[in-house]
Motif scaffolding. Structure first.
Motif, PDB file in Angstrom:
ATOM      1  N   LEU A 214       0.833  -1.200   0.000  1.00  0.00           N
ATOM      2  CA  LEU A 214       0.000   0.000   0.000  1.00  0.00           C
ATOM      3  C   LEU A 214       0.874   1.260   0.000  1.00  0.00           C
ATOM      4  O   LEU A 214       0.582   2.229  -0.723  1.00  0.00           O
ATOM      5  N   PHE A 215       1.940   1.243   0.772  1.00  0.00           N
ATOM      6  CA  PHE A 215       2.858   2.386   0.801  1.00  0.00           C
ATOM      7  C   PHE A 215       3.512   2.580  -0.566  1.00  0.00           C
ATOM      8  O   PHE A 215       3.611   3.704  -1.073  1.00  0.00           O
ATOM      9  N   MET A 216       3.971   1.481  -1.181  1.00  0.00           N
ATOM     10  CA  MET A 216       4.613   1.565  -2.488  1.00  0.00           C
ATOM     11  C   MET A 216       3.635   2.064  -3.558  1.00  0.00           C
ATOM     12  O   MET A 216       4.033   2.703  -4.527  1.00  0.00           O
ATOM     13  N   TYR A 217       2.360   1.790  -3.376  1.00  0.00           N
ATOM     14  CA  TYR A 217       1.333   2.284  -4.288  1.00  0.00           C
ATOM     15  C   TYR A 217       1.292   3.809  -4.254  1.00  0.00           C
ATOM     16  O   TYR A 217       1.236   4.466  -5.310  1.00  0.00           O
ATOM     17  N   PHE A 218       1.340   4.388  -3.066  1.00  0.00           N
ATOM     18  CA  PHE A 218       1.354   5.849  -2.950  1.00  0.00           C
ATOM     19  C   PHE A 218       2.660   6.422  -3.493  1.00  0.00           C
ATOM     20  O   PHE A 218       2.654   7.486  -4.133  1.00  0.00           O
ATOM     21  N   VAL A 219       3.776   5.719  -3.269  1.00  0.00           N
ATOM     22  CA  VAL A 219       5.057   6.175  -3.807  1.00  0.00           C
ATOM     23  C   VAL A 219       5.019   6.192  -5.332  1.00  0.00           C
ATOM     24  O   VAL A 219       5.456   7.155  -5.981  1.00  0.00           O
ATOM     25  N   PRO A 231       1.226  10.805   1.476  1.00  0.00           N
ATOM     26  CA  PRO A 231       0.621  11.311   2.716  1.00  0.00           C
ATOM     27  C   PRO A 231       1.459  10.930   3.935  1.00  0.00           C
ATOM     28  O   PRO A 231       2.058   9.853   3.981  1.00  0.00           O
ATOM     29  N   SER A 232       1.510  11.815   4.912  1.00  0.00           N
ATOM     30  CA  SER A 232       2.347  11.575   6.092  1.00  0.00           C
ATOM     31  C   SER A 232       1.915  10.337   6.867  1.00  0.00           C
ATOM     32  O   SER A 232       2.765   9.613   7.416  1.00  0.00           O
ATOM     33  N   PHE A 233       0.609  10.048   6.901  1.00  0.00           N
ATOM     34  CA  PHE A 233       0.161   8.889   7.667  1.00  0.00           C
ATOM     35  C   PHE A 233       0.664   7.585   7.055  1.00  0.00           C
ATOM     36  O   PHE A 233       0.810   6.562   7.740  1.00  0.00           O
ATOM     37  N   MET A 234       0.949   7.603   5.733  1.00  0.00           N
ATOM     38  CA  MET A 234       1.449   6.403   5.088  1.00  0.00           C
ATOM     39  C   MET A 234       2.870   6.081   5.525  1.00  0.00           C
ATOM     40  O   MET A 234       3.291   4.910   5.472  1.00  0.00           O
ATOM     41  N   MET A 235       3.605   7.085   5.974  1.00  0.00           N
ATOM     42  CA  MET A 235       4.949   6.821   6.507  1.00  0.00           C
ATOM     43  C   MET A 235       4.855   5.967   7.762  1.00  0.00           C
ATOM     44  O   MET A 235       5.654   5.045   7.972  1.00  0.00           O
ATOM     45  N   TRP A 236       3.862   6.250   8.605  1.00  0.00           N
ATOM     46  CA  TRP A 236       3.655   5.455   9.820  1.00  0.00           C
ATOM     47  C   TRP A 236       3.190   4.045   9.463  1.00  0.00           C
ATOM     48  O   TRP A 236       3.594   3.070  10.100  1.00  0.00           O
ATOM     49  N   VAL A 237       2.347   3.951   8.448  1.00  0.00           N
ATOM     50  CA  VAL A 237       1.907   2.630   7.983  1.00  0.00           C
ATOM     51  C   VAL A 237       3.108   1.823   7.490  1.00  0.00           C
ATOM     52  O   VAL A 237       3.236   0.626   7.782  1.00  0.00           O
ATOM     53  N   VAL A 239       6.344   2.174   8.343  1.00  0.00           N
ATOM     54  CA  VAL A 239       7.219   1.800   9.463  1.00  0.00           C
ATOM     55  C   VAL A 239       6.625   0.620  10.226  1.00  0.00           C
ATOM     56  O   VAL A 239       7.325  -0.357  10.544  1.00  0.00           O
ATOM     57  N   ALA A 240       5.331   0.692  10.516  1.00  0.00           N
ATOM     58  CA  ALA A 240       4.679  -0.404  11.231  1.00  0.00           C
ATOM     59  C   ALA A 240       4.717  -1.690  10.410  1.00  0.00           C
ATOM     60  O   ALA A 240       4.936  -2.784  10.955  1.00  0.00           O
ATOM     61  N   SER A 241       4.535  -1.555   9.116  1.00  0.00           N
ATOM     62  CA  SER A 241       4.562  -2.741   8.247  1.00  0.00           C
ATOM     63  C   SER A 241       5.943  -3.373   8.219  1.00  0.00           C
ATOM     64  O   SER A 241       6.079  -4.607   8.225  1.00  0.00           O
ATOM     65  N   LEU A 242       6.983  -2.530   8.179  1.00  0.00           N
ATOM     66  CA  LEU A 242       8.349  -3.048   8.202  1.00  0.00           C
ATOM     67  C   LEU A 242       8.620  -3.830   9.483  1.00  0.00           C
ATOM     68  O   LEU A 242       9.274  -4.883   9.460  1.00  0.00           O
ATOM     69  N   VAL A 243       8.142  -3.314  10.605  1.00  0.00           N
ATOM     70  CA  VAL A 243       8.322  -4.004  11.882  1.00  0.00           C
ATOM     71  C   VAL A 243       7.669  -5.391  11.837  1.00  0.00           C
ATOM     72  O   VAL A 243       8.244  -6.394  12.279  1.00  0.00           O
ATOM     73  N   LEU A 244       6.473  -5.450  11.268  1.00  0.00           N
ATOM     74  CA  LEU A 244       5.767  -6.729  11.180  1.00  0.00           C
ATOM     75  C   LEU A 244       6.490  -7.692  10.248  1.00  0.00           C
ATOM     76  O   LEU A 244       6.601  -8.887  10.539  1.00  0.00           O
ATOM     77  N   VAL A 245       6.980  -7.179   9.105  1.00  0.00           N
ATOM     78  CA  VAL A 245       7.653  -8.035   8.136  1.00  0.00           C
ATOM     79  C   VAL A 245       8.945  -8.598   8.715  1.00  0.00           C
ATOM     80  O   VAL A 245       9.209  -9.805   8.646  1.00  0.00           O
ATOM     81  N   PHE A 246       9.779  -7.728   9.302  1.00  0.00           N
ATOM     82  CA  PHE A 246      11.061  -8.179   9.832  1.00  0.00           C
ATOM     83  C   PHE A 246      10.898  -8.984  11.117  1.00  0.00           C
ATOM     84  O   PHE A 246      11.701  -9.870  11.412  1.00  0.00           O
ATOM     85  N   GLY A 247       9.859  -8.689  11.874  1.00  0.00           N
ATOM     86  CA  GLY A 247       9.682  -9.358  13.157  1.00  0.00           C
ATOM     87  C   GLY A 247       9.038 -10.727  13.069  1.00  0.00           C
ATOM     88  O   GLY A 247       9.253 -11.571  13.951  1.00  0.00           O
ATOM     89  N   PHE A 248       8.251 -10.972  12.022  1.00  0.00           N
ATOM     90  CA  PHE A 248       7.484 -12.214  12.001  1.00  0.00           C
ATOM     91  C   PHE A 248       7.656 -13.036  10.723  1.00  0.00           C
ATOM     92  O   PHE A 248       6.972 -14.040  10.553  1.00  0.00           O
ATOM     93  N   SER A 249       8.549 -12.631   9.824  1.00  0.00           N
ATOM     94  CA  SER A 249       8.747 -13.413   8.604  1.00  0.00           C
ATOM     95  C   SER A 249       9.338 -14.779   8.899  1.00  0.00           C
ATOM     96  O   SER A 249       9.028 -15.772   8.235  1.00  0.00           O
ATOM     97  N   LEU A 273       7.987  -2.230  -5.217  1.00  0.00           N
ATOM     98  CA  LEU A 273       7.732  -1.009  -5.988  1.00  0.00           C
ATOM     99  C   LEU A 273       7.716  -1.323  -7.481  1.00  0.00           C
ATOM    100  O   LEU A 273       6.823  -0.876  -8.223  1.00  0.00           O
ATOM    101  N   GLY A 274       8.681  -2.120  -7.926  1.00  0.00           N
ATOM    102  CA  GLY A 274       8.732  -2.494  -9.336  1.00  0.00           C
ATOM    103  C   GLY A 274       7.548  -3.349  -9.759  1.00  0.00           C
ATOM    104  O   GLY A 274       7.083  -3.248 -10.892  1.00  0.00           O
ATOM    105  N   ASP A 275       7.064  -4.175  -8.828  1.00  0.00           N
ATOM    106  CA  ASP A 275       5.911  -5.019  -9.152  1.00  0.00           C
ATOM    107  C   ASP A 275       4.675  -4.170  -9.444  1.00  0.00           C
ATOM    108  O   ASP A 275       3.909  -4.465 -10.370  1.00  0.00           O
TER     109      ASP A 275
END
Length: 375
Positions: A214-219, A231-237, A239-249, A273-275
């Motif tokens: 979703l973030f890459m879509y806005f980018v 949008p600024s709120f997407m930056m928080w989305v 960061v939170a998504s990165l935490v989930l990906v790295f923490g639970f992959s 992003l390329g996808d």
């Protein structure tokens, strides 16, 4: 039989007692009861077991009735999901129909496909008849929305809202649509994975991937000027998504065996992003098809002129018809090729990479009686 003497003894025994036939193969669980009943009534010996580790059983997909024709398309493409992978027939057919329509990009071409399908209805298998009808109708619908018929438009439809929106001269609207289709396609794959993995902790990482997409879509939309900025709120989305990906992959106990996969995560995040950008091919190829049709129209219609003698215009009219027929026939062939290349790729590569479908399986092909084969 390991030695010649044992072989001769067995051969003599079979000549006295009758031959023995052994058949080994795969059978769906749903058919086990029927086979067991037949074996009992016919006096067959029967041994049933589940697939052992390391074996590669064939894949039998059984999509809902409405989407069952996709089995014919998979067979035509020579692909099948692996035995342990999900059946993606439903999203494949939905998005493939949309991709087909956008890549062809012309309602008149869809009508031609539909006419050919109708004329060949007695020779086509039922599955292919259904598929081609759906794809043709989708193309006609897209041509109606964009008011594109043989590269031209119907003047009475020029002010329709969809026609004006899709016909934006900056092409931002159509690119926005392509990126939106792309992110919905890829997020569907990740959310599907997450739901299927529950309650395993790796499901959380899949939901995190959906946030990354979703973030890459806005980018992507910001890069091409559709959005002013992310949008600024997407930056928080993000960061939170990165935490989930790295923490639970990867589970902690599997860190040693899957450390390489964890190290590839940054590269995979950037490739997301390329996808999404890859879906812009729907706009580019569809536009190319329309422009080629427009150019053939201009070439053909430009031959006849009011300054020419009547006999010359009559002769040039023949050339006009030939150019229109040959040009649009060539464009139709190119459109069919683009479907095989791009519509298939977006489903079997971009979507499948995120869904985890490798297409490394082979289709289940059961025995058939002659009567069933004729059907």
């Amino acid at each position: 039989l390991r030695d010649k003497m044992a072989f001769e003894q067995a051969k003599e025994l079979m000549s006295e007692q009758g031959s023995v036939a052994v058949i080994s193969g795969w059978i769906p669980v749903s058919h086990v009861a029927g086979l067991t009943s037949s074996a009992r009534s016919s006096g067959w010996g029967l041994l049933l077991r589940d697939p052992a580790e390391g074996e590669t059983p064939p894949t039998l997909i059984e999509p809902p009735k409405m989407f069952r024709p996709m089995k014919a398309l998979f067979a035509g493409l020579g692909i099948a999901p692996a035995y342990v992978e999900d059946d993606v027939s439903v999203p494949f057919m939905c998005y493939f129909s949309l991709f087909f329509a956008m890549l062809v990009g012309d309602g008149a071409y869809g009508a031609i496909f539909l006419l050919i399908t109708f004329l060949m209805r007695k020779k086509l298998p039922k599955s292919w008849l259904t598929l081609l009808t759906v794809f043709s109708l989708a193309t006609i619908a897209w041509g109606t929305l964009s008011n594109t018929w043989f590269g031209a438009g119907i003047p009475a439809c020029a002010d329709w809202p969809t026609v004006r929106w899709l016909g934006d001269v900056t092409y931002k609207n159509i690119m926005f649509l392509c990126f939106t289709i792309g992110v919905s396609h890829l997020m569907l794959a990740r959310l599907w994975n997450g739901v299927c993995r529950l309650p395993d902790s790796t499901a959380i990482a899949e939901f995190g991937w959906a946030g990354v997409l979703l973030f890459m879509y806005f980018v992507t939309n910001s890069l091409v000027g559709i959005f002013a900025s992310v949008p600024s709120f997407m930056m928080w989305v993000f960061v939170a998504s990165l935490v989930l990906v790295f923490g639970f992959s990867v589970k902690p106990k599997e860190l040693k065996t899957n450390g390489i996969a964890l190290g590839m995560l940054p590269l995979n995040i950037m490739s997301a992003l390329g996808d999404i950008i890859s879906y812009v091919r729907l706009f580019a190829v569809g536009l190319a098809s329309v422009k080629v049709a427009e150019n053939f129209d201009s070439m053909a219609l430009g031959l006849v002129s009011g300054d020419n003698p009547l006999w010359l215009n009559a002769l040039l009219s023949v050339g006009t018809v030939l150019i229109l027929v040959a040009g649009h026939a060539l464009n139709l062939a190119m459109a069919a090729l683009s479907i095989l290349v791009h519509a298939v790729r977006l489903n079997t590569l971009e979507f499948s990479n995120h869904k985890g479908v490798s297409w490394a399986g082979y289709a289940f092909s059961p025995f058939k009686t002659n009567k069933e084969t004729e059907k």
